[in-house]
Design an enzyme around this catalytic site. Sequence first.
Site, PDB file in Angstrom:
ATOM      1  N   ARG A 150       0.823  -1.222   0.000  1.00  0.00           N
ATOM      2  CA  ARG A 150       0.000   0.000   0.000  1.00  0.00           C
ATOM      3  C   ARG A 150       0.849   1.262   0.000  1.00  0.00           C
ATOM      4  O   ARG A 150       0.439   2.277  -0.559  1.00  0.00           O
ATOM      5  CB  ARG A 150      -0.939  -0.003   1.209  1.00  0.00           C
ATOM      6  CG  ARG A 150      -2.159  -0.866   0.966  1.00  0.00           C
ATOM      7  CD  ARG A 150      -3.114  -0.804   2.120  1.00  0.00           C
ATOM      8  NE  ARG A 150      -4.386  -1.396   1.733  1.00  0.00           N
ATOM      9  CZ  ARG A 150      -5.289  -1.836   2.584  1.00  0.00           C
ATOM     10  NH1 ARG A 150      -5.071  -1.758   3.886  1.00  0.00           N
ATOM     11  NH2 ARG A 150      -6.417  -2.336   2.155  1.00  0.00           N
ATOM     12  N   LYS A 176     -15.640 -14.254   4.822  1.00  0.00           N
ATOM     13  CA  LYS A 176     -16.582 -13.205   5.258  1.00  0.00           C
ATOM     14  C   LYS A 176     -17.902 -13.331   4.486  1.00  0.00           C
ATOM     15  O   LYS A 176     -18.180 -12.544   3.581  1.00  0.00           O
ATOM     16  CB  LYS A 176     -15.968 -11.823   5.028  1.00  0.00           C
ATOM     17  CG  LYS A 176     -14.740 -11.548   5.877  1.00  0.00           C
ATOM     18  CD  LYS A 176     -14.160 -10.181   5.513  1.00  0.00           C
ATOM     19  CE  LYS A 176     -12.776  -9.975   6.070  1.00  0.00           C
ATOM     20  NZ  LYS A 176     -12.005  -8.983   5.329  1.00  0.00           N
ATOM     21  N   GLY A 222      -7.305  -8.554   0.788  1.00  0.00           N
ATOM     22  CA  GLY A 222      -5.983  -8.723   1.395  1.00  0.00           C
ATOM     23  C   GLY A 222      -5.504 -10.160   1.379  1.00  0.00           C
ATOM     24  O   GLY A 222      -4.344 -10.435   1.025  1.00  0.00           O
ATOM     25  N   GLY A 275     -12.442  -4.320   1.000  1.00  0.00           N
ATOM     26  CA  GLY A 275     -13.830  -3.877   1.172  1.00  0.00           C
ATOM     27  C   GLY A 275     -14.224  -2.862   0.111  1.00  0.00           C
ATOM     28  O   GLY A 275     -15.333  -2.899  -0.430  1.00  0.00           O
TER      29      GLY A 275
HETATM   30  N1  LIG Z   1     -13.652 -23.447   3.854  1.00  0.00           N
HETATM   31  C1  LIG Z   1     -13.202 -22.503   4.671  1.00  0.00           C
HETATM   32  N2  LIG Z   1     -13.498 -22.537   5.982  1.00  0.00           N
HETATM   33  C2  LIG Z   1     -13.021 -21.590   6.808  1.00  0.00           C
HETATM   34  N3  LIG Z   1     -12.240 -20.555   6.422  1.00  0.00           N
HETATM   35  C3  LIG Z   1     -11.932 -20.479   5.121  1.00  0.00           C
HETATM   36  C4  LIG Z   1     -12.389 -21.444   4.194  1.00  0.00           C
HETATM   37  N4  LIG Z   1     -11.920 -21.102   2.970  1.00  0.00           N
HETATM   38  C5  LIG Z   1     -11.169 -19.983   3.141  1.00  0.00           C
HETATM   39  N5  LIG Z   1     -11.161 -19.601   4.428  1.00  0.00           N
HETATM   40  C6  LIG Z   1     -10.439 -18.476   5.035  1.00  0.00           C
HETATM   41  O1  LIG Z   1     -10.896 -17.269   4.504  1.00  0.00           O
HETATM   42  C7  LIG Z   1      -9.941 -16.279   4.837  1.00  0.00           C
HETATM   43  C8  LIG Z   1     -10.003 -15.139   3.857  1.00  0.00           C
HETATM   44  O2  LIG Z   1     -11.319 -14.654   3.803  1.00  0.00           O
HETATM   45  P1  LIG Z   1     -11.659 -13.150   3.423  1.00  0.00           P
HETATM   46  O3  LIG Z   1     -11.147 -12.236   4.486  1.00  0.00           O
HETATM   47  O4  LIG Z   1     -13.116 -13.152   3.129  1.00  0.00           O
HETATM   48  O5  LIG Z   1     -10.822 -12.923   2.058  1.00  0.00           O
HETATM   49  P2  LIG Z   1     -10.134 -11.604   1.491  1.00  0.00           P
HETATM   50  O6  LIG Z   1      -9.226 -11.014   2.551  1.00  0.00           O
HETATM   51  O7  LIG Z   1      -9.341 -12.055   0.285  1.00  0.00           O
HETATM   52  O8  LIG Z   1     -11.252 -10.687   1.145  1.00  0.00           O
HETATM   53  C9  LIG Z   1      -8.600 -16.986   4.823  1.00  0.00           C
HETATM   54  O9  LIG Z   1      -7.944 -16.713   6.043  1.00  0.00           O
HETATM   55  C10 LIG Z   1      -8.959 -18.465   4.687  1.00  0.00           C
HETATM   56  O10 LIG Z   1      -8.246 -19.280   5.583  1.00  0.00           O
HETATM   57  O1  LIG Z   2      -7.598  -2.479   5.262  1.00  0.00           O
HETATM   58  C1  LIG Z   2      -8.628  -1.924   4.874  1.00  0.00           C
HETATM   59  O2  LIG Z   2      -9.722  -2.621   4.478  1.00  0.00           O
HETATM   60  P1  LIG Z   2      -9.674  -4.054   3.641  1.00  0.00           P
HETATM   61  O3  LIG Z   2      -9.027  -5.090   4.552  1.00  0.00           O
HETATM   62  O4  LIG Z   2     -11.131  -4.368   3.372  1.00  0.00           O
HETATM   63  O5  LIG Z   2      -8.885  -3.793   2.383  1.00  0.00           O
HETATM   64  C2  LIG Z   2      -8.720  -0.426   4.780  1.00  0.00           C
HETATM   65  O6  LIG Z   2      -7.553   0.207   5.279  1.00  0.00           O
HETATM   66  C3  LIG Z   2      -9.959   0.063   5.553  1.00  0.00           C
HETATM   67  O7  LIG Z   2      -9.837  -0.240   6.912  1.00  0.00           O
HETATM   68  P2  LIG Z   2     -11.153  -0.359   7.822  1.00  0.00           P
HETATM   69  O8  LIG Z   2     -11.904  -1.602   7.343  1.00  0.00           O
HETATM   70  O9  LIG Z   2     -10.639  -0.470   9.248  1.00  0.00           O
HETATM   71  O10 LIG Z   2     -11.967   0.899   7.612  1.00  0.00           O
END
Ligand SMILES: Nc1ncnc2c1ncn2[C@@H]1O[C@H](COP(=O)(O)OP(=O)(O)O)[C@@H](O)[C@H]1O
Ligand SMILES: O=C(OP(=O)(O)O)[C@H](O)COP(=O)(O)O
Length: 393
Positions: A36, A197, A350, A373
């Site tokens: 970033r 999520k 991320g 997000g």
């Molecule tokens: N079947 C599953 N059960 C539980 N967790 C999972 C599964 N598949 C993927 N994950 C978890 O999802 C997490 C990422 O989810 P998310 O935060 O939604 O993705 P991103 O950061 O790419 O938007 C990873 O830490 C991964 O371990």
């Molecule tokens: O890391 C961020 O969001 P992201 O993990 O959804 O990319 C941004 O810096 C926004 O942070 P926030 O979700 O605490 O407002």
Amino acid sequence: MNKQSVRNIEVSGKKVFVRVDFNVPLHEGKITDDTRIRETLPTIQYLVEQGAKVILASHMGRPKGQVVEELRLTPAANRLSELIGKDVKKADESIGDSVKAIIDGMENGDVLVLENVRFHAGEEKNDAELAKSFAELADVYVNDAFGAAHRAHSSTAGIAEHLPAVSGLLMEKELDTLGKALSTPERPFTAIIGGAKVKDKIGVIENLLNIADNILIGGGLSYTFLKAQGHEIGKSLVDNEKLDLALEFIQKAKEKNVNFYLPTDIVVSDDFSADANVQIVNIDGIPAEWEGIDIGPETRKTYAEVIQNSKLVVWNGPMGVFEIEPFSHGTKAVCQACADTEGYTILGGGDSAAAAEKFGLADQMNHISTGGGASLEFMEGKALPGVVALNDK
Ligand SMILES: Nc1ncnc2c1ncn2[C@@H]1O[C@H](COP(=O)(O)OP(=O)(O)O)[C@@H](O)[C@H]1O
Ligand SMILES: O=C(OP(=O)(O)O)[C@H](O)COP(=O)(O)O
């Protein structure tokens, strides 16, 4: 983009307040991924070359209006200084007389990093007084924080009411790339949605049903759909409140001729660890006490073929728990297919970006978004407050 950019206004000799997203991962005070910060360099270097006084503001983590020592922006300022090969000043505050005094001492082309804006409780409430205090520091406002553009906060939205407000070069690149890809997508257009999520991500599918040709579902998101269809999902991740919505999406996909893919086989495990027992089962064979943890080999093959035959691929969310090696094969297969396809690939989120880094394939994606997000909300078709606030062309 219909918003003014930093290239459209005079910045030479001006005090320029630049909202960046330096919310980078830290481990024991060290930055573990500086993407970033690096992605903001074109804007910072442009402003330095133009002879502006560059005042950088960012949040870090979620300190909830308190000063949290571990969430200071000092490591980010130090890293920036290394990257641009130039001294970077760091303030211990983000508003007030002490900051004004530092700015008064700045020469044209100097760079200052303010303290974490979320140390003030007003920031996340888009407090008008706080926005005014930020605005008092500068002549011009530049928003380059695409990652925080979906937040209506004092430093991303409120401040724009008081100063000429334009986008930075990273913001412009993100909006142009995502906007072009989604408004006139090259076809076949495939969207891959995975991750954990479920609540955050299910909404994006609704809009994707209007624009994509293929939707591939993986990761923790799959089981809400599979359960809705009546499959036994054992202890897999599920959002029981979204079962009806999941069925509705499957039905809508049929009506709209969108190919909606769910896993046909699953890697299941009896524990969330590398030495757990593992089986590959078809979707009707998930044992009651086990958990779905990755997509199976048949699903990987199908998904990879769809990706290879696509002209545009948008991917958000891993296919499995890729952090643990035995459960990383699904994510790796999808990532490899994205690297191999001749289609244009956009990666958001991320964890998905971290997975691509881990597999050494990040540089083979066409665009990796700095916003998780934010890119999701953009794909949902929502207006981003940090963009809405900027001056129109
Ligand atoms: N079947 C599953 N059960 C539980 N967790 C999972 C599964 N598949 C993927 N994950 C978890 O999802 C997490 C990422 O989810 P998310 O935060 O939604 O993705 P991103 O950061 O790419 O938007 C990873 O830490 C991964 O371990
Ligand atoms: O890391 C961020 O969001 P992201 O993990 O959804 O990319 C941004 O810096 C926004 O942070 P926030 O979700 O605490 O407002």
